[in-house]
Design a protein around this motif. Structure first.
Motif, short mmCIF file in Angstrom:
data_model
loop_
_atom_site.label_atom_id
_atom_site.label_comp_id
_atom_site.label_asym_id
_atom_site.label_seq_id
_atom_site.Cartn_x
_atom_site.Cartn_y
_atom_site.Cartn_z
N VAL A 106 0.84 -1.19 0.00
CA VAL A 106 0.00 0.00 0.00
C VAL A 106 0.87 1.24 0.00
CG1 VAL A 106 -1.71 1.32 1.31
CG2 VAL A 106 -1.91 -1.17 1.15
N ALA A 107 1.95 1.23 0.80
CA ALA A 107 2.84 2.39 0.90
C ALA A 107 3.49 2.70 -0.44
CB ALA A 107 3.89 2.14 1.96
N THR B 72 2.99 6.08 -2.43
CA THR B 72 4.15 6.92 -2.75
C THR B 72 4.12 7.33 -4.21
OG1 THR B 72 5.54 5.92 -1.04
CG2 THR B 72 6.67 6.96 -2.90
N GLU B 73 3.82 6.38 -5.09
CA GLU B 73 3.77 6.72 -6.51
C GLU B 73 2.71 7.77 -6.78
OE1 GLU B 73 2.99 4.59 -10.82
OE2 GLU B 73 1.62 4.34 -9.14
N ARG B 74 1.54 7.60 -6.19
CA ARG B 74 0.44 8.52 -6.45
C ARG B 74 0.72 9.92 -5.91
NH1 ARG B 74 -4.80 4.63 -5.11
NH2 ARG B 74 -4.57 3.27 -6.94
N LEU B 75 1.38 9.98 -4.76
CA LEU B 75 1.64 11.26 -4.11
C LEU B 75 2.86 11.97 -4.67
CD1 LEU B 75 0.99 10.37 -0.38
CD2 LEU B 75 -0.45 11.70 -1.90
N ALA B 76 3.90 11.22 -4.97
CA ALA B 76 5.19 11.83 -5.30
C ALA B 76 5.38 12.12 -6.78
CB ALA B 76 6.32 10.93 -4.80
N ASP C 286 3.84 11.37 -13.65
CA ASP C 286 3.92 10.41 -14.76
C ASP C 286 4.32 9.03 -14.26
OD1 ASP C 286 3.31 12.41 -16.62
OD2 ASP C 286 5.41 12.95 -16.89
N ASP C 287 4.32 8.07 -15.17
CA ASP C 287 4.80 6.72 -14.86
C ASP C 287 6.33 6.72 -14.93
OD1 ASP C 287 2.27 5.78 -14.52
OD2 ASP C 287 2.12 4.82 -16.48
N VAL C 288 6.96 6.88 -13.78
CA VAL C 288 8.42 6.89 -13.72
C VAL C 288 8.93 5.47 -13.52
CG1 VAL C 288 8.46 9.23 -12.79
CG2 VAL C 288 8.45 7.29 -11.22
N ASP D 128 10.17 5.70 -1.59
CA ASP D 128 9.47 4.93 -0.55
C ASP D 128 10.43 4.51 0.56
OD1 ASP D 128 7.03 3.54 0.38
OD2 ASP D 128 8.21 1.74 0.01
N ARG D 129 11.67 4.15 0.20
CA ARG D 129 12.66 3.78 1.22
C ARG D 129 12.98 4.96 2.13
NH1 ARG D 129 15.29 1.13 -3.07
NH2 ARG D 129 16.91 2.75 -3.18
N MET D 130 13.12 6.15 1.56
CA MET D 130 13.41 7.32 2.38
C MET D 130 12.24 7.64 3.31
SD MET D 130 15.51 9.99 -0.07
CE MET D 130 14.40 9.90 -1.48
#
Length: 363
Positions: free
Chosen positions: A242-243, A247-251, A254-256, A265-267
């Protein structure tokens, strides 16, 4: 275990279960596979760029982890060596100095002009820096910390300040506290994905709560959960799928590549929830728009992605309108981590800013 602790623990458990259930409904596991499957060919090596650490002690005794990428001092026509331009990078909330990977690589590498000295440091309670005393996890204290870093590792020569998110707020705090530095020691500034106030803190940690969820209610919940931060950290680790998706949605917009998402996510995951909770109230209290005019004394650039879900583009447009002579780079479709997602655009803008300062090599 006290009744209060059991109630809070039960609340956290219910929230985690609810989030996991919601995540399953929208295909969290499937989305995670898609993210991880988006591999890049460059293998950035996030976290691999290092230099000898320097410890700077803040005015309240907190040790700050600092790394400096040195360059030879330039020589003028008269044969005198002058201090090189120093660019100081200030990272954001729940991140660490490694978030500047592509900027650090740029100024080290073949695309760099080769005469820009760079400084990176972990904000208090983040990364490898020491934990802040209670009550000092504030934006104002971060401004004092930045001055401590400047005095310790850039005591002479021109300086450009570059801040992302909370790092930009740190620069604004310094401008409010020491306006005399701007136009003197500080010759340029970049404010990236940031603001000087007007934040809705609930969006920072709970972007998926219903619209009726007030910032006040979220703040009270954060304060309560901070007392059981070890429990919360456990649930954060358990809910890693979930995290990652969150993270992708918030940070990002585009599709990086998946490595970018995993890196951020690790940070975020490495930042203890207790630290998250200590800094959280400061975002609601932040109101420094009256101070940003000081930045008009030096070339200033404002950068933001148009799909930034944390400090939206409206904040950057407001900053630019209040800083006379400043420029605004809008990265279309990019999210909050524009320094990773559109690093080429950001690096190009930093090169342009440095050129405007007229202090590139003290020439």
């Amino acid at each position: 275990m006290s009744m209060r602790r059991r109630v809070i623990g039960a609340t956290v458990t219910a929230a985690a279960v609810g989030l996991a259930t919601t995540g399953a409904a929208v295909g969290v596991a499937r989305r995670r596979r898609q993210i991880v499957g988006r591999r890049d060919d460059e293998h950035p090596g996030f976290g691999s760029l290092r230099s000898a650490p320097v410890t700077v002690v803040a005015d309240d005794g907190t040790p700050l982890h600092v790394e400096v990428d040195e360059v030879p001092a330039p020589t003028t026509r008269k044969g005198r060596r002058t201090p090189p331009l120093t660019v100081v990078f200030v990272h954001g909330y729940a991140l660490e100095l490694d978030c500047w990977h592509f900027q650090r690589e740029h100024f080290r590498g073949e695309h760099s002009r080769g005469h820009v000295r760079t400084v990176f440091y972990d904000q208090r309670s983040h990364g490898r820096s020491g934990r802040s005393p209670l009550g000092n996890a504030t934006i104002d204290q971060l401004g004092h910390d930045l001055l401590s870093v400047l005095d310790a590792v850039a005591p002479e020569g021109p300086v450009v300040l570059v801040g992302h998110s909370m790092g930009g707020m740190t620069i604004v705090a310094l401008a409010e506290q020491h306006p005399e530095l701007f136009g003197d020691r500080v010759v340029g500034a970049a404010l990236i994905s940031t603001t000087a106030g007007g934040l809705e803190p609930s969006r920072i940690l709970f972007p998926m709560v219903p619209a009726w969820g007030s910032a006040g209610a979220v703040g009270r919940t954060i304060s309560a959960l901070a007392r059981t931060h070890k429990i919360v950290d456990g649930f954060r680790r358990a809910g890693k799928d979930v995290a990652l998706v969150a993270t992708e949605r918030l940070a990002f917009g585009d599709d990086v590549p998946g490595s970018y998402v995993e890196f951020v996510d690790r940070m975020l995951s490495a930042t203890p929830f207790e630290v998250v909770a200590e800094f959280f109230p400061g975002f609601a209290e932040l109101d420094k728009f009256d101070a940003v005019g000081v930045l008009a004394k030096v070339p200033t650039t404002v950068v933001c992605g148009t799909d930034d879900k944390l400090t939206s583009i409206g904040h950057s447009r407001k900053l630019q309108s209040l800083i006379g002579g400043s420029t605004l780079l809008e990265c279309h479709g990019a999210g909050h981590m524009v320094i990773l997602e559109r690093y080429d655009e950001v690096n190009g803008e930093l090169d342009r800013l440095i050129g405007l300062t007229g202090a590139e090599a003290g020439r």
